[in-house]
Design an enzyme around this catalytic site. Structure first.
Site, short mmCIF file in Angstrom:
data_model
loop_
_atom_site.label_atom_id
_atom_site.label_comp_id
_atom_site.label_asym_id
_atom_site.label_seq_id
_atom_site.Cartn_x
_atom_site.Cartn_y
_atom_site.Cartn_z
N ARG A 100 -35.22 3.98 13.42
CA ARG A 100 -36.40 3.98 12.91
C ARG A 100 -37.39 3.20 13.94
O ARG A 100 -38.78 3.34 13.41
CB ARG A 100 -36.48 3.40 11.67
CG ARG A 100 -35.70 4.18 10.70
CD ARG A 100 -35.58 3.92 9.12
NE ARG A 100 -34.10 3.46 9.14
CZ ARG A 100 -33.61 2.47 8.25
NH1 ARG A 100 -34.45 1.88 7.42
NH2 ARG A 100 -32.62 2.22 8.13
N GLU A 137 -26.80 -5.62 7.01
CA GLU A 137 -26.78 -5.67 5.41
C GLU A 137 -25.69 -4.83 4.66
O GLU A 137 -25.18 -5.37 4.08
CB GLU A 137 -27.99 -5.14 4.89
CG GLU A 137 -28.55 -5.62 3.52
CD GLU A 137 -29.65 -5.24 3.08
OE1 GLU A 137 -30.53 -4.53 3.73
OE2 GLU A 137 -30.10 -5.57 1.98
O1 LIG Z 1 -32.25 -7.02 9.88
P1 LIG Z 1 -30.92 -6.36 9.73
O2 LIG Z 1 -29.97 -6.62 8.63
O3 LIG Z 1 -30.12 -6.37 11.03
O4 LIG Z 1 -31.22 -4.85 9.42
C1 LIG Z 1 -32.52 -4.07 9.89
C2 LIG Z 1 -31.78 -2.68 10.39
O5 LIG Z 1 -31.36 -1.90 9.53
C3 LIG Z 1 -31.90 -0.65 9.72
O6 LIG Z 1 -31.19 0.26 10.43
P2 LIG Z 1 -29.85 0.91 10.32
O7 LIG Z 1 -28.92 -0.16 10.90
O8 LIG Z 1 -29.70 1.21 8.73
O9 LIG Z 1 -29.83 2.14 11.29
P3 LIG Z 1 -30.60 3.36 11.12
O10 LIG Z 1 -32.11 3.20 11.46
O11 LIG Z 1 -30.22 4.13 12.46
O12 LIG Z 1 -30.61 4.17 9.95
C4 LIG Z 1 -33.36 -0.92 9.92
O13 LIG Z 1 -34.04 0.17 10.46
C5 LIG Z 1 -33.05 -2.02 11.18
O14 LIG Z 1 -32.87 -1.62 12.10
N1 LIG Z 2 -32.93 -2.67 2.35
C1 LIG Z 2 -33.11 -1.99 3.41
N2 LIG Z 2 -34.04 -0.90 3.41
C2 LIG Z 2 -33.84 0.09 4.61
N3 LIG Z 2 -33.22 -0.26 5.71
C3 LIG Z 2 -32.38 -1.42 5.61
N4 LIG Z 2 -31.76 -1.91 6.69
C4 LIG Z 2 -31.15 -3.05 6.34
N5 LIG Z 2 -31.51 -3.36 4.94
C5 LIG Z 2 -32.40 -2.32 4.64
#
Ligand SMILES: O=P(O)(O)OC[C@H]1O[C@H](OP(=O)(O)OP(=O)(O)O)[C@H](O)[C@@H]1O
Ligand SMILES: Nc1ncnc2[nH]cnc12
Length: 215
Positions: A100, A137
């Site tokens: 993202r 998370e």
């Molecule tokens: O602060 P944190 O606990 O590290 O979490 C934040 C991360 O989690 C989500 O990505 P995700 O890992 O779900 O991957 P994606 O964007 O590929 O779906 C979000 O886009 C951040 O990159």
């Molecule tokens: N609550 C949340 N919503 C969307 N992206 C996430 N990545 C980690 N936690 C998230």
């Protein structure tokens, strides 16, 4: 595979719900509320983010930016707010975190005249890469950067993602960039989960968020 991140991430079971506007630094002492805190565009951004309970697993309140992307005016407001903050700060590169961070990062990079560096999930980049594992998370993951993306020591880099929860992902990004010799100026996210904002340990780097997810 690279060494594990030294900065701490927090393990989580649940997160916030709906977003609310902020426009401020979190995770370290902000000197004063920035002008953006009163910016009316923040409410529109907050309102455009959908919160999906129990996705991708029970207890997670998922902040979904795809609803914001369907509203070009609001999408542009989010990009503009970052551009207004970082233009003129001598940023050489914007590093976007897959997936993202790729939505917001390139537009910001082009607008401020910086190069864009994709920080990718494992085994997506060809050639020589450096890697950092991290805790999320809802699981663990790893980020990789192409060797050579940072072309000279001290390049000033802005890290962009959609959301900061535990800070583990940003931490891994900072570590990758610093190992390559970059000077990470700041991390910037559309959404911050306030539950964890006092827990970030990002090697002293500030995190700027536009809106906070409501708890
Ligand atoms: O602060 P944190 O606990 O590290 O979490 C934040 C991360 O989690 C989500 O990505 P995700 O890992 O779900 O991957 P994606 O964007 O590929 O779906 C979000 O886009 C951040 O990159
Ligand atoms: N609550 C949340 N919503 C969307 N992206 C996430 N990545 C980690 N936690 C998230």
């Amino acid at each position: 595979m690279g060494e594990e991140a030294s900065c701490d991430a927090v393990s989580l079971t649940e997160a916030g719900t709906n977003a609310k506007p902020v426009g401020k630094e979190v995770g370290r002492e902000p000197a004063a509320a920035p002008a953006a805190a009163a910016d009316p565009r923040l409410q529109g951004i907050s309102d455009a983010i959908r919160v999906v309970p129990h996705f991708p697993k029970q207890g997670i309140m998922f902040n979904d930016i795809t609803t914001l992307l369907l509203r070009p005016r609001v999408f542009k407001d989010a990009v503009d707010l970052f551009v207004e903050r970082y233009r003129g700060m001598g940023i050489d590169a914007v590093a976007g975190i897959e997936a993202r961070g790729f939505v917001f990062g390139p537009a910001i990079a082009l607008a401020i005249g910086a190069k864009f560096i994709p920080l990718r999930k494992p085994r997506k980049l060809p050639g020589e890469v450096i890697s950092e594992k991290y805790v999320l998370e809802y699981g663990t993951d790893c980020l990789e950067m192409r060797v050579g993306a940072i072309e000279r020591s001290g390049e000033r880099v802005l890290v962009i993602d959609d959301l900061v929860a535990t800070g583990g992902t940003l931490c891994a990004a900072i570590r990758l960039l610093e190992r390559a010799g970059a000077d990470v100026v700041e991390c910037a996210c559309v959404i911050g989960l306030p539950k964890f904002k006092d827990l970030y340990k990002l090697n002293g780097k500030p995190v700027y968020v536009l809106v906070e997810s409501r708890e």
